[in-house]
Enzyme design. Structure first.
Site, mmCIF file in Angstrom:
data_model
loop_
_atom_site.group_PDB
_atom_site.id
_atom_site.type_symbol
_atom_site.label_atom_id
_atom_site.label_comp_id
_atom_site.label_asym_id
_atom_site.label_seq_id
_atom_site.Cartn_x
_atom_site.Cartn_y
_atom_site.Cartn_z
ATOM 1 N N LYS A 149 0.893 -1.182 0.117
ATOM 2 C CA LYS A 149 0.009 0.063 -0.065
ATOM 3 C C LYS A 149 0.887 1.243 0.133
ATOM 4 O O LYS A 149 2.109 1.032 0.250
ATOM 5 C CB LYS A 149 -0.875 -0.049 1.173
ATOM 6 C CG LYS A 149 -1.899 -1.191 1.281
ATOM 7 C CD LYS A 149 -2.725 -1.251 2.716
ATOM 8 C CE LYS A 149 -3.642 -2.372 2.999
ATOM 9 N NZ LYS A 149 -4.278 -2.309 3.911
ATOM 10 N N TYR A 182 -12.453 -3.110 -2.329
ATOM 11 C CA TYR A 182 -12.850 -3.233 -0.991
ATOM 12 C C TYR A 182 -14.354 -3.389 -0.684
ATOM 13 O O TYR A 182 -14.754 -3.127 0.410
ATOM 14 C CB TYR A 182 -12.021 -2.090 -0.078
ATOM 15 C CG TYR A 182 -10.543 -2.378 0.233
ATOM 16 C CD1 TYR A 182 -10.212 -3.490 0.988
ATOM 17 C CD2 TYR A 182 -9.758 -1.352 -0.001
ATOM 18 C CE1 TYR A 182 -8.792 -3.543 1.386
ATOM 19 C CE2 TYR A 182 -8.521 -1.707 0.163
ATOM 20 C CZ TYR A 182 -7.954 -2.582 1.114
ATOM 21 O OH TYR A 182 -6.494 -2.716 1.317
ATOM 22 N N ASN A 209 -1.247 -0.440 7.834
ATOM 23 C CA ASN A 209 -0.641 -1.654 7.923
ATOM 24 C C ASN A 209 0.069 -2.359 6.700
ATOM 25 O O ASN A 209 0.449 -3.462 6.477
ATOM 26 C CB ASN A 209 -1.730 -2.739 8.532
ATOM 27 C CG ASN A 209 -2.665 -2.978 7.494
ATOM 28 O OD1 ASN A 209 -2.727 -2.288 6.338
ATOM 29 N ND2 ASN A 209 -3.934 -3.665 7.722
ATOM 30 N N HIS A 267 -1.777 -5.673 1.486
ATOM 31 C CA HIS A 267 -2.798 -6.381 1.569
ATOM 32 C C HIS A 267 -2.384 -7.559 1.143
ATOM 33 O O HIS A 267 -1.424 -7.923 0.314
ATOM 34 C CB HIS A 267 -3.563 -5.414 0.332
ATOM 35 C CG HIS A 267 -4.931 -6.490 -0.238
ATOM 36 N ND1 HIS A 267 -6.141 -6.736 0.598
ATOM 37 C CD2 HIS A 267 -4.960 -7.333 -1.237
ATOM 38 C CE1 HIS A 267 -6.795 -7.696 0.031
ATOM 39 N NE2 HIS A 267 -6.259 -8.110 -1.094
ATOM 40 N N GLU A 292 -9.661 -10.741 -7.051
ATOM 41 C CA GLU A 292 -8.596 -9.453 -7.171
ATOM 42 C C GLU A 292 -7.548 -9.300 -8.281
ATOM 43 O O GLU A 292 -7.248 -8.373 -8.834
ATOM 44 C CB GLU A 292 -7.962 -9.496 -5.704
ATOM 45 C CG GLU A 292 -9.017 -9.257 -4.604
ATOM 46 C CD GLU A 292 -8.412 -9.418 -3.192
ATOM 47 O OE1 GLU A 292 -9.170 -9.251 -2.215
ATOM 48 O OE2 GLU A 292 -7.308 -9.660 -3.039
HETATM 49 P P1 DAT Z 1 -6.895 -7.391 5.851
HETATM 50 O O1 DAT Z 1 -6.163 -6.319 5.268
HETATM 51 O O2 DAT Z 1 -5.952 -8.039 6.970
HETATM 52 O O3 DAT Z 1 -7.429 -8.567 4.827
HETATM 53 P P2 DAT Z 1 -9.598 -6.509 6.254
HETATM 54 O O4 DAT Z 1 -9.954 -6.963 4.899
HETATM 55 O O5 DAT Z 1 -10.501 -6.637 7.243
HETATM 56 O O6 DAT Z 1 -8.076 -6.941 6.467
HETATM 57 O O7 DAT Z 1 -9.570 -4.700 6.101
HETATM 58 C C1 DAT Z 1 -9.184 -4.383 5.127
HETATM 59 C C2 DAT Z 1 -8.149 -3.007 5.507
HETATM 60 O O8 DAT Z 1 -8.940 -2.058 6.031
HETATM 61 C C3 DAT Z 1 -7.220 -3.470 6.536
HETATM 62 O O9 DAT Z 1 -5.877 -3.722 6.059
HETATM 63 C C4 DAT Z 1 -7.089 -2.373 7.416
HETATM 64 C C5 DAT Z 1 -8.351 -1.607 7.282
HETATM 65 N N1 DAT Z 1 -9.143 -1.840 8.470
HETATM 66 C C6 DAT Z 1 -9.313 -3.100 8.822
HETATM 67 N N2 DAT Z 1 -10.072 -2.840 10.284
HETATM 68 C C7 DAT Z 1 -10.118 -1.733 10.323
HETATM 69 C C8 DAT Z 1 -10.233 -0.941 11.682
HETATM 70 N N3 DAT Z 1 -11.353 -1.539 12.570
HETATM 71 N N4 DAT Z 1 -10.118 0.314 11.608
HETATM 72 C C9 DAT Z 1 -9.212 0.884 10.678
HETATM 73 N N5 DAT Z 1 -9.130 0.381 9.597
HETATM 74 C C10 DAT Z 1 -9.393 -0.966 9.636
HETATM 75 MG MG MG Z 2 -8.953 -8.397 3.512
#
Ligand code: DAT
Ligand code: MG
Length: 172
Positions: A32, A72, A135, A138, A149
């Site tokens: 990212k 997303y 973080n 992805h 994706e």
């Molecule tokens: P991942 O990236 O581990 O698959 P996800 O698909 O649940 O996680 O969410 C996508 C992204 O959204 C994640 O990398 C960071 C952001 N995100 C997820 N949960 C969040 C939260 N509670 N607060 C802020 N950002 C969040």
């Molecule tokens: Mg995810």
């Protein structure tokens, strides 16, 4: 009854399709904008290469907010969704497709948990970042989402099928 039977058959076909991929399972990995700005692309490539996975697609681009909204879309109801799409479209990303046995599941292990605070040392997020909203990387969470994706981020001709000479030293 018919519905249950159909869903059992669908699940069976899905499992068989996954099995038949063998060593050719693919996952979508994206560094990212925060990871790009912090110079972490090389570290991510290094970890996936050293693991034994094969790079089959890579591009460096600044994605549109619309593309991120589609990427997303499962998170559309979450409060952080608009900010997430804005932030990932705010600068360049490095989008990659990696191939190998269990690439999706192992890729997720290599990334660590969504929240870096819950990620173990040794994982990418556990070693290299702190905040959930930054973080750095992805990774697809299932074979089905990996297919979606990769199809969203790459044209078929941008994916390269090639034979790695290391393959017989990586797989028994
Ligand atoms: P991942 O990236 O581990 O698959 P996800 O698909 O649940 O996680 O969410 C996508 C992204 O959204 C994640 O990398 C960071 C952001 N995100 C997820 N949960 C969040 C939260 N509670 N607060 C802020 N950002 C969040
Ligand atoms: Mg995810």
């Amino acid at each position: 009854m018919v519905c249950t039977l159909l869903s059992v058959i669908a699940e069976f076909l899905r499992v068989m399709a996954d099995k038949s991929r063998g060593n050719a399972e693919r996952t979508f990995i994206m560094v990212k904008p925060d990871g790009v700005q912090r110079g972490i692309i090389g570290e991510v490539i290094k970890r996936f290469e050293l693991k034994g996975f094969k790079l089959v697609g890579m591009k460096f681009l600044q994605a549109s907010e619309d593309l991120l909204k589609e990427h997303y879309k499962d998170l559309a109801s979450r409060p952080f969704y608009p900010g997430l799409c804005k932030y990932v479209s705010s600068g360049p990303v490095c989008a990659m497709a990696w191939e190998g046995k269990n690439a999706v599941k192992t890729g997720r292990f290599m990334l660590g948990e969504t929240n870096p605070a819950d990620s173990r040392p040794g994982t990418i997020r556990g070693d290299l970042c702190i905040d959930i909203g930054r973080n750095i990387i992805h990774g697809s969470d299932s074979v089905e989402s990996a297919d979606k994706e990769i199809g969203l981020w790459f044209k078929p001709e941008e994916l390269v099928s090639w034979k790695s000479m290391a393959e017989s030293w990586i797989y028994e």
